[in-house]
Design a protein around this motif. Structure first.
Motif, PDB file in Angstrom:
ATOM      1  N   TYR A   9       6.952  -6.579  -7.142  1.00  0.00           N
ATOM      2  CA  TYR A   9       6.174  -7.447  -6.265  1.00  0.00           C
ATOM      3  C   TYR A   9       4.708  -7.381  -6.681  1.00  0.00           C
ATOM      4  CZ  TYR A   9      10.291  -7.368  -3.241  1.00  0.00           C
ATOM      5  OH  TYR A   9      11.569  -7.497  -2.750  1.00  0.00           O
ATOM      6  N   ASP A  10       3.966  -8.385  -6.283  1.00  0.00           N
ATOM      7  CA  ASP A  10       2.522  -8.324  -6.515  1.00  0.00           C
ATOM      8  C   ASP A  10       1.895  -7.230  -5.664  1.00  0.00           C
ATOM      9  OD1 ASP A  10       2.434 -10.533  -8.311  1.00  0.00           O
ATOM     10  OD2 ASP A  10       2.565 -11.905  -6.607  1.00  0.00           O
ATOM     11  N   LEU A  11       2.383  -7.077  -4.438  1.00  0.00           N
ATOM     12  CA  LEU A  11       1.804  -6.123  -3.485  1.00  0.00           C
ATOM     13  C   LEU A  11       2.915  -5.360  -2.773  1.00  0.00           C
ATOM     14  CD1 LEU A  11      -0.487  -4.960  -1.639  1.00  0.00           C
ATOM     15  CD2 LEU A  11      -0.166  -6.983  -0.190  1.00  0.00           C
ATOM     16  N   ILE A  12       2.752  -4.043  -2.694  1.00  0.00           N
ATOM     17  CA  ILE A  12       3.621  -3.195  -1.890  1.00  0.00           C
ATOM     18  C   ILE A  12       2.769  -2.607  -0.768  1.00  0.00           C
ATOM     19  CG2 ILE A  12       5.102  -1.154  -1.839  1.00  0.00           C
ATOM     20  CD1 ILE A  12       5.452  -1.513  -4.892  1.00  0.00           C
ATOM     21  N   VAL A  13       3.244  -2.711   0.466  1.00  0.00           N
ATOM     22  CA  VAL A  13       2.524  -2.191   1.625  1.00  0.00           C
ATOM     23  C   VAL A  13       3.334  -1.066   2.247  1.00  0.00           C
ATOM     24  CG1 VAL A  13       1.510  -2.705   3.871  1.00  0.00           C
ATOM     25  CG2 VAL A  13       1.495  -4.447   2.058  1.00  0.00           C
ATOM     26  N   ARG A 119       7.016   6.687  -0.808  1.00  0.00           N
ATOM     27  CA  ARG A 119       6.089   7.637  -1.425  1.00  0.00           C
ATOM     28  C   ARG A 119       5.590   7.062  -2.739  1.00  0.00           C
ATOM     29  NH1 ARG A 119       6.765  12.032  -3.430  1.00  0.00           N
ATOM     30  NH2 ARG A 119       5.251  13.382  -2.401  1.00  0.00           N
ATOM     31  N   LEU A 120       4.307   7.279  -3.015  1.00  0.00           N
ATOM     32  CA  LEU A 120       3.771   6.956  -4.337  1.00  0.00           C
ATOM     33  C   LEU A 120       4.384   7.910  -5.344  1.00  0.00           C
ATOM     34  CD1 LEU A 120      -0.027   6.590  -3.435  1.00  0.00           C
ATOM     35  CD2 LEU A 120       1.590   4.729  -3.865  1.00  0.00           C
ATOM     36  N   THR A 121       4.977   7.377  -6.392  1.00  0.00           N
ATOM     37  CA  THR A 121       5.572   8.229  -7.426  1.00  0.00           C
ATOM     38  C   THR A 121       5.017   7.915  -8.811  1.00  0.00           C
ATOM     39  OG1 THR A 121       7.462   6.685  -7.411  1.00  0.00           O
ATOM     40  CG2 THR A 121       7.716   8.762  -6.217  1.00  0.00           C
ATOM     41  N   GLY A 122       3.998   7.098  -8.833  1.00  0.00           N
ATOM     42  CA  GLY A 122       3.351   6.750 -10.089  1.00  0.00           C
ATOM     43  C   GLY A 122       2.329   5.662  -9.822  1.00  0.00           C
ATOM     44  N   GLU A 123       1.599   5.281 -10.863  1.00  0.00           N
ATOM     45  CA  GLU A 123       0.620   4.212 -10.684  1.00  0.00           C
ATOM     46  C   GLU A 123       1.354   2.904 -10.379  1.00  0.00           C
ATOM     47  OE1 GLU A 123      -2.640   1.953 -13.459  1.00  0.00           O
ATOM     48  OE2 GLU A 123      -2.698   4.153 -13.400  1.00  0.00           O
ATOM     49  N   ALA A 140       4.542  -2.454  -8.267  1.00  0.00           N
ATOM     50  CA  ALA A 140       3.540  -3.453  -7.869  1.00  0.00           C
ATOM     51  C   ALA A 140       2.819  -3.975  -9.102  1.00  0.00           C
ATOM     52  CB  ALA A 140       2.537  -2.846  -6.897  1.00  0.00           C
ATOM     53  N   ARG A 141       2.775  -5.278  -9.242  1.00  0.00           N
ATOM     54  CA  ARG A 141       2.023  -5.852 -10.355  1.00  0.00           C
ATOM     55  C   ARG A 141       0.529  -5.636 -10.181  1.00  0.00           C
ATOM     56  NH1 ARG A 141       5.410 -10.056  -8.732  1.00  0.00           N
ATOM     57  NH2 ARG A 141       7.277 -10.330 -10.021  1.00  0.00           N
ATOM     58  N   HIS A 142       0.083  -5.675  -8.929  1.00  0.00           N
ATOM     59  CA  HIS A 142      -1.364  -5.640  -8.692  1.00  0.00           C
ATOM     60  C   HIS A 142      -1.825  -4.511  -7.774  1.00  0.00           C
ATOM     61  CE1 HIS A 142      -1.860  -9.374 -10.856  1.00  0.00           C
ATOM     62  NE2 HIS A 142      -0.907  -9.932 -10.117  1.00  0.00           N
ATOM     63  N   ALA A 143      -1.166  -4.303  -6.623  1.00  0.00           N
ATOM     64  CA  ALA A 143      -1.745  -3.366  -5.658  1.00  0.00           C
ATOM     65  C   ALA A 143      -0.687  -2.721  -4.776  1.00  0.00           C
ATOM     66  CB  ALA A 143      -2.761  -4.090  -4.784  1.00  0.00           C
ATOM     67  N   VAL A 144      -1.040  -1.527  -4.308  1.00  0.00           N
ATOM     68  CA  VAL A 144      -0.319  -0.844  -3.233  1.00  0.00           C
ATOM     69  C   VAL A 144      -1.317  -0.616  -2.107  1.00  0.00           C
ATOM     70  CG1 VAL A 144       0.902   1.234  -2.512  1.00  0.00           C
ATOM     71  CG2 VAL A 144       1.278   0.296  -4.810  1.00  0.00           C
ATOM     72  N   ALA A 145      -0.940  -0.992  -0.881  1.00  0.00           N
ATOM     73  CA  ALA A 145      -1.809  -0.797   0.279  1.00  0.00           C
ATOM     74  C   ALA A 145      -1.144   0.191   1.234  1.00  0.00           C
ATOM     75  CB  ALA A 145      -2.066  -2.123   0.985  1.00  0.00           C
ATOM     76  N   ILE A 146      -1.845   1.266   1.536  1.00  0.00           N
ATOM     77  CA  ILE A 146      -1.335   2.270   2.472  1.00  0.00           C
ATOM     78  C   ILE A 146      -1.831   1.910   3.870  1.00  0.00           C
ATOM     79  CG2 ILE A 146      -1.327   4.709   3.089  1.00  0.00           C
ATOM     80  CD1 ILE A 146      -1.893   5.320   0.121  1.00  0.00           C
ATOM     81  N   ASP A 278       3.021  13.608   2.757  1.00  0.00           N
ATOM     82  CA  ASP A 278       4.301  13.267   2.136  1.00  0.00           C
ATOM     83  C   ASP A 278       4.418  11.789   1.787  1.00  0.00           C
ATOM     84  OD1 ASP A 278       6.800  13.848   1.065  1.00  0.00           O
ATOM     85  OD2 ASP A 278       7.839  13.419   2.954  1.00  0.00           O
ATOM     86  N   ILE A 279       3.317  11.191   1.340  1.00  0.00           N
ATOM     87  CA  ILE A 279       3.409   9.810   0.836  1.00  0.00           C
ATOM     88  C   ILE A 279       2.939   9.744  -0.624  1.00  0.00           C
ATOM     89  CG2 ILE A 279       3.200   8.710   3.097  1.00  0.00           C
ATOM     90  CD1 ILE A 279       0.270   8.076   2.383  1.00  0.00           C
ATOM     91  N   GLY A 280       2.828  10.924  -1.252  1.00  0.00           N
ATOM     92  CA  GLY A 280       2.529  10.958  -2.674  1.00  0.00           C
ATOM     93  C   GLY A 280       1.079  10.737  -3.042  1.00  0.00           C
TER      94      GLY A 280
END
Length: 477
Positions: A9-13, A119-123, A140-146, A278-280
């Motif tokens: 996806y472009d964005l993972i939230v 959990r974040l497991t990499g960039e 994510a192609r572009h961003a992860v938003a926590i 615990d979200i990496g």
């Protein structure tokens, strides 16, 4: 439109509360694909355990009080609150703790949903573990938003955790009214839940280490303390709790002066902590379990792909401010993804500038407190030359019509160098609706001489603006 059957996806939230929903929605409106990862109910804390159920619990008592304070109406009110009906109305606002409607909204907005713990497991990589232990790796192609929010703090008071205390979640979702409730804390949650349960019929004791509503104008806490006492609440200020124990008879709270309070239940309302363990975070070079620092575009410094939006960044722990941040974040993520210009200057479309000095807030106590911007102390501490204007709300014609014996107070904090409003506070019956006008004045930095031409309708409580502006010419700095 979101692609089908994909893990890219472009964005993972991370987090499906109002903040996460708004980040994803704005990004999708900007032409991106997005997925939300949520381990609990879509709609988040606000929908099921905070804003909506708490205000539903409070509203019935506010309506009853309003009727009881108008001659002709009060004679018609002969009964007490129906607790079962109040709880049932509360349940309707949480959709009986079902998120079916929220999930349907995600589908209509073309936002995908992954149920499970993320959990974040990499960039730009998130691994989702579902309830059965299965995993799914998202890219994510572009961003992860926590946007994972915050949790209630249970302080290290001896015996407290073992006593199974209520937090805001238990207080807003209780199915039975306790005979008695002890509230530890003096902030908004403590005040609102003490108000709600006292109005519903519980015997309530509130224990606070300092005055109520710290950080607001002092008169706000003083008037709310008086209002709680009028409701029958035993308000204990400037005292701490040294121990708590539960037995078959209930809960015993020992105070710092060795006096004891017994209650059926104890509610802890002493603050919030970031839901960031615990979200990496360590994958991105951040410390687990901490508030996540961001810039005004809500991006984590040193990263071009990671954002933190809402409570988890610790800037302002209010749903409406989190949604404000989310609109900026979703828009800027879309803009950066498409290499479009970013408007991140002060008050720009892609910046959450209002978080710094123009935050509106309402405490739904009896009386209500509505405020925005800086208090007198905060303004002086920031180096502003200020003028403070106070006015008794009971002297306003619209207020006297609204309620017999209307009592309240209004304050403006004015920057004398620029002749603009820095902050405003209103305390009184249902003053919440006064806050937006003040917010516009503060955010828009409307000069006092221009505000003179914003004529309030007569006779309304908003006429207090005319009286406050009259006072601007003769208040002392």
């Amino acid at each position: 439109m979101t692609a089908d059957k994909t893990n890219e996806y472009d964005l993972i939230v991370l987090g499906g509360g109002p903040v996460g929903e708004n980040v994803a929605d704005r990004a999708v409106q900007g032409g991106l694909t997005a997925i939300i990862v949520e381990s609990e109910l879509v709609g988040g804390e606000c929908s099921y355990w905070a804003c909506m159920p708490s205000k539903a619990l409070l509203r019935s008592a506010q309506a009853l009080r309003a009727a009881q304070h108008v001659a002709g109406a009060k004679e018609a009110v002969t009964g007490a609150l129906d607790v079962r009906a109040v709880f049932a109305r509360r349940d309707s606002f949480t959709s009986n703790w079902s998120d079916d409607g929220q999930v349907k909204w995600l589908e209509s907005a073309h936002i995908d949903l992954a149920r499970g713990h993320g959990r974040l497991t990499g960039e730009r990589e998130v691994t989702v573990t579902d309830a059965d232990g299965g995993t799914r790796v998202l890219h994510a192609r572009h961003a992860v938003a926590i946007s994972t929010g915050s949790d209630a703090v249970v302080p290290p008071i001896p015996g407290l955790r073992e006593a199974s205390p209520w937090t805001s979640r238990e207080a807003t979702s209780a199915e039975e009214l306790p005979d008695s409730l002890a509230v530890i804390g003096g902030g908004v949650v403590a005040v609102e839940m003490a108000t709600a349960y006292a109005a519903l019929g519980s015997t309530v004791t509130l224990i606070a280490r300092s005055d109520l509503l710290g950080g607001m104008e002092p008169f706000a806490g003083e008037r709310v303390a008086a209002g709680l006492r009028e409701l029958g609440v035993d308000v204990r200020l400037n005292t701490g709790t040294s121990a708590v124990r539960r037995d078959d008879a209930g809960v015993t709270i020992t105070l710092d002066d060795d006096s004891e309070i017994t209650a059926s239940e104890v509610l802890v309302a002493t603050g919030r902590s970031p839901r960031s363990g615990d979200i990496g975070l360590e994958t991105a070079g951040l410390e687990s379990g901490t508030w996540i620092e961001v810039d005004d575009t809500l991006r984590v410094p040193g990263s071009d792909w990671l954002y933190a939006v809402g409570d988890v960044n610790g800037r302002v722990l209010l749903t409406h401010q989190g949604k404000y941040q989310a609109r900026a974040a979703g828009d800027v993520i879309a803009a950066r993804a498409k290499d479009e210009p970013v408007d991140a200057d002060e008050w720009g479309r892609h910046a959450a500038t209002a978080d710094h000095a123009a935050v509106p807030q309402v405490t739904f106590s009896i009386p209500e407190v509505g405020s925005v911007g800086l208090t007198e102390k905060a303004a002086r501490d920031a180096g502003h030359e200020v003028k403070v204007v106070d006015y008794d709300l009971g002297w306003v014609a619209g207020a006297s019509l609204y309620e017999d014996g209307f009592e309240g107070q209004a304050r403006l904090v004015v920057d004398t160098a620029r002749d603009v409003v820095l902050g405003a506070t209103f305390v009184g019956p249902e003053v919440a609706e006064l806050v937006q006008a003040a917010t516009i004045a503060v955010v828009g930095e409307v000069p006092i001489k221009r505000l003179w031409h914003a004529v309030p309708s007569y006779p309304t409580v908003s006429e207090v603006w005319l009286r406050l502006l009259e006072g601007c010419g003769r208040a002392s700095a």
